[in-house]
Design an enzyme around this catalytic site. Structure first.
Site, PDB file in Angstrom:
ATOM      1  N   ARG A  64       0.833  -1.188   0.000  1.00 46.54           N
ATOM      2  CA  ARG A  64       0.000   0.000   0.000  1.00 46.54           C
ATOM      3  C   ARG A  64       0.879   1.253   0.000  1.00 46.54           C
ATOM      4  O   ARG A  64       1.969   1.261   0.593  1.00 46.54           O
ATOM      5  CB  ARG A  64      -0.861  -0.022   1.265  1.00 46.54           C
ATOM      6  CG  ARG A  64      -1.829   1.145   1.469  1.00 46.54           C
ATOM      7  CD  ARG A  64      -3.019   1.039   0.595  1.00 46.54           C
ATOM      8  NE  ARG A  64      -4.151   1.833   1.101  1.00 46.54           N
ATOM      9  CZ  ARG A  64      -5.052   2.389   0.310  1.00 46.54           C
ATOM     10  NH1 ARG A  64      -4.966   2.240  -1.001  1.00 46.54           N
ATOM     11  NH2 ARG A  64      -6.066   3.066   0.820  1.00 46.54           N
ATOM     12  N   THR A  97      -9.399   0.644  -8.830  1.00 45.54           N
ATOM     13  CA  THR A  97      -8.751  -0.649  -8.622  1.00 45.54           C
ATOM     14  C   THR A  97      -8.932  -1.638  -9.769  1.00 45.54           C
ATOM     15  O   THR A  97      -9.762  -1.480 -10.653  1.00 45.54           O
ATOM     16  CB  THR A  97      -9.169  -1.365  -7.310  1.00 45.54           C
ATOM     17  OG1 THR A  97     -10.550  -1.694  -7.369  1.00 45.54           O
ATOM     18  CG2 THR A  97      -8.916  -0.514  -6.113  1.00 45.54           C
TER      19      THR A  97
END
Length: 577
Positions: free
Chosen positions: A110, A380
């Site tokens: 991340r 995403t």
């Protein structure tokens, strides 16, 4: 970090490798029949992504003897080229790896807040947080791919990077879905030099079917394929990236890139509905929220004999409870989330929440006990892979909003994320909206909370399924509904994915239902009868021309065959052998 060996000059390498790849089945069979079905049943290995070319590139890696991790590296880099509105090396990801021997690993790649970021850096200016160079967090996907490849990869690094470099150089066709994303972002594309150079021609957006090239990105990927990720995190590519971001008003620095580290975390695990769920831990909220939902719903013993509207109602009520709790999570390196996580994985806690659910009514957001406002993340892309040894990968990758920060580094061709928008920021609360969650406030080096939900299912210790989805804050609902379709409602893998879905994000207190004709063709709509019954229970309904895009791989219980499904909503196709 990966450090490449000294190689021959770039021109020799690119010519020889690209000539070889042009003859490979990934490109020569661009319209092959196995790439034109949403579902395939195969014996050895399968790759499911939201673009058929990337599925085939991953499949070819498996055919050559690559590990599922190798296929994930090649497929993810490909997606960053052909689905640039959703993913790429300018963003981050979560990856679950379940090895055939039984171990599960959770890789946190991340993005992190830059060292010059601060809690009040946006001073109430939501536009600066949502787009532009100041919304950029430190990219982590490339570091994560290299780390997991270092541990498990079998094929050479440059073999895995080369296909994406080739696609960026030779060009790819604009898909109907990508064109929809471009139209949605047209003003921002036109305003940014890098995006405008790649996605427009003669002052207009490229059309579906037009060939798109990203020459700067092709050069960047070619350098990374030879020299490794050192050039990105401590070399020429990183220096160019930082310089471009600085010119745009951002605060990304070389020190931020050099200090970035991939975190190997302990996967979330829970037994529910006859399977073991292996999920991603915080800063992903997806794994724990899914388990909490499934535990709430598992307590209803009549799930298979009730009207669809009641199934959906219970599912939405469980979802609203999970969303209320999940905002107490955050980056575990900065916030103690152990008690919240334990509750979310507890059957007893789920049973307490189940008692608050009524079959004939829904409630306003405050009923579910949430103290904090929601973060509505975006975008995403997801990849589900199983290889011939039954190693499995579930990876969700993102640059957040469509085209991330709406800022492309002109010198590198990299589209930067706007992941800083996933942090909560201090603001004045109102009587109608709860305050932002302190656990998710900005600090240098911190990772923002995410809805990404890569998931692997086991049954009796053996691999059963690999699943995940794209779609921002709707990912938790979409992934869980597909699993419920398969586990609780007995639907086959393709039907489980194709069935129309419903969503709720707690705030606002609106039940969104699919009712859209997708850019790639096909219509998805929750039945009018179901909607009418939900309205009678008090739900405020709103049609949604969008939703989640799911990639689902199921191993048949005799272990001999794999079924791979790519969601038709985005036009992707799985590939296997």
């Amino acid at each position: 970090m990966l450090y490449g060996k000294r190689l021959r000059p770039m021109s020799w390498w690119m010519t020889s490798v690209w000539q070889f790849l042009l003859l490979s089945s990934s490109f020569a069979a661009a319209a092959a029949s196995d790439g034109r079905r949403q579902s395939v049943t195969v014996e050895h290995g399968v790759v499911a992504t939201d673009h058929g070319l990337c599925s085939r590139i991953g499949r070819d890696v498996l055919v050559e003897g690559g590990h599922a991790v190798d296929a994930a590296v090649a497929a993810a880099l490909c997606l960053g080229v052909v689905n640039p509105a959703s993913s790429g090396i300018g963003g981050g990801a979560f990856m679950l790896v379940r090895l055939a021997g039984g171990d599960a690993e959770a890789y946190d790649m991340r993005e992190t807040a830059p060292k010059h970021a601060s809690e009040n850096m946006y001073a109430g200016n939501a536009a600066l947080k949502a787009s532009g160079a100041l919304s950029v967090a430190v990219p982590g996907e490339l570091a994560g791919l290299a780390e997991v490849w270092r541990r498990h990869g079998r094929l050479p690094w440059r073999r895995l990077v080369a296909p994406a470099a080739l696609v960026a150089e030779k060009g790819f066709k604009i898909s109907p879905y990508l064109h929809m994303q471009m139209v949605s972002s047209e003003s921002k594309i036109m305003a940014d030099e890098g995006l405008r150079d790649v996605f427009t021609r003669n002052g207009s957006l490229l059309r579906p079917g037009d060939v798109c090239h990203n020459k700067p990105l092709a050069k960047t990927l070619a350098v990374i394929s030879m020299a490794g990720i050192r050039v990105f995190y401590n070399g020429s590519v990183g220096q160019s990236l930082v310089r471009d971001v600085g010119k745009g008003g951002g605060v990304l620095s070389m020190e931020d890139l050099e200090r970035y580290r991939v975190e190997l975390r302990r996967a979330v695990r829970a037994n529910v509905m006859g399977v073991e769920v292996v999920g991603m831990p915080p800063p992903s909220s997806g794994g724990a929220a899914m388990v909490l939902m499934l535990n709430i719903l598992a307590g209803y013993r009549d799930n298979s004999d009730i009207p669809r509207s009641l199934m959906v109602h219970r599912q939405i009520e469980a979802l609203k409870n999970a969303f209320a709790v999940r905002m107490n999570l955050g980056d575990p390196d900065f916030v103690d989330v152990r008690r919240v996580l334990k509750d979310m994985l507890s059957e007893e806690f789920a049973a307490q929440l189940r008692k608050t659910i009524l079959d004939n009514a829904t409630f306003n957001s405050s009923h579910y006990g949430g103290r904090w406002n929601q973060i509505h993340d975006h975008g995403t892309s997801h990849i589900s892979i199983v290889d011939s040894e039954r190693n499995a990968v579930s990876m969700t990758t993102t640059i957040n909003s469509y085209f991330g920060s709406k800022f492309m580094s002109p010198s590198t061709g990299i589209i930067l994320n706007n992941e800083m928008d996933d942090f909560s920021v201090p603001e004045n609360a109102t009587t109608d909206v709860p305050p932002p969650a302190p656990a998710n406030f900005i600090l240098p080096g911190k990772r923002p909370l995410s809805s990404m939900t890569p998931t692997i299912l086991l049954k009796n210790g053996e691999l059963k399924a690999v699943i995940g989805a794209s779609g921002g804050a709707m990912i938790i609902a979409g992934t869980t509904e597909v699993l419920l379709n398969h586990l609780a409602r007995g639907m086959d893998p393709l039907s489980s994915v194709v069935a129309p879905r419903s969503y709720h994000q707690l705030i606002p207190n609106v039940l969104q239902y699919e009712n859209w004709t997708v850019p790639t063709g096909g219509h998805f709509e929750v039945p009018v009868e179901t909607r009418a019954e939900l309205a009678k229970k008090g739900h405020v309904l709103e049609s949604l021309a969008g939703g989640t895009i799911c990639q689902f791989v199921v191993q048949q219980m005799n272990g001999s065959m794999l079924v791979g499904v790519s969601d038709p909503r985005k036009g992707g196709f799985p590939a296997g052998f």
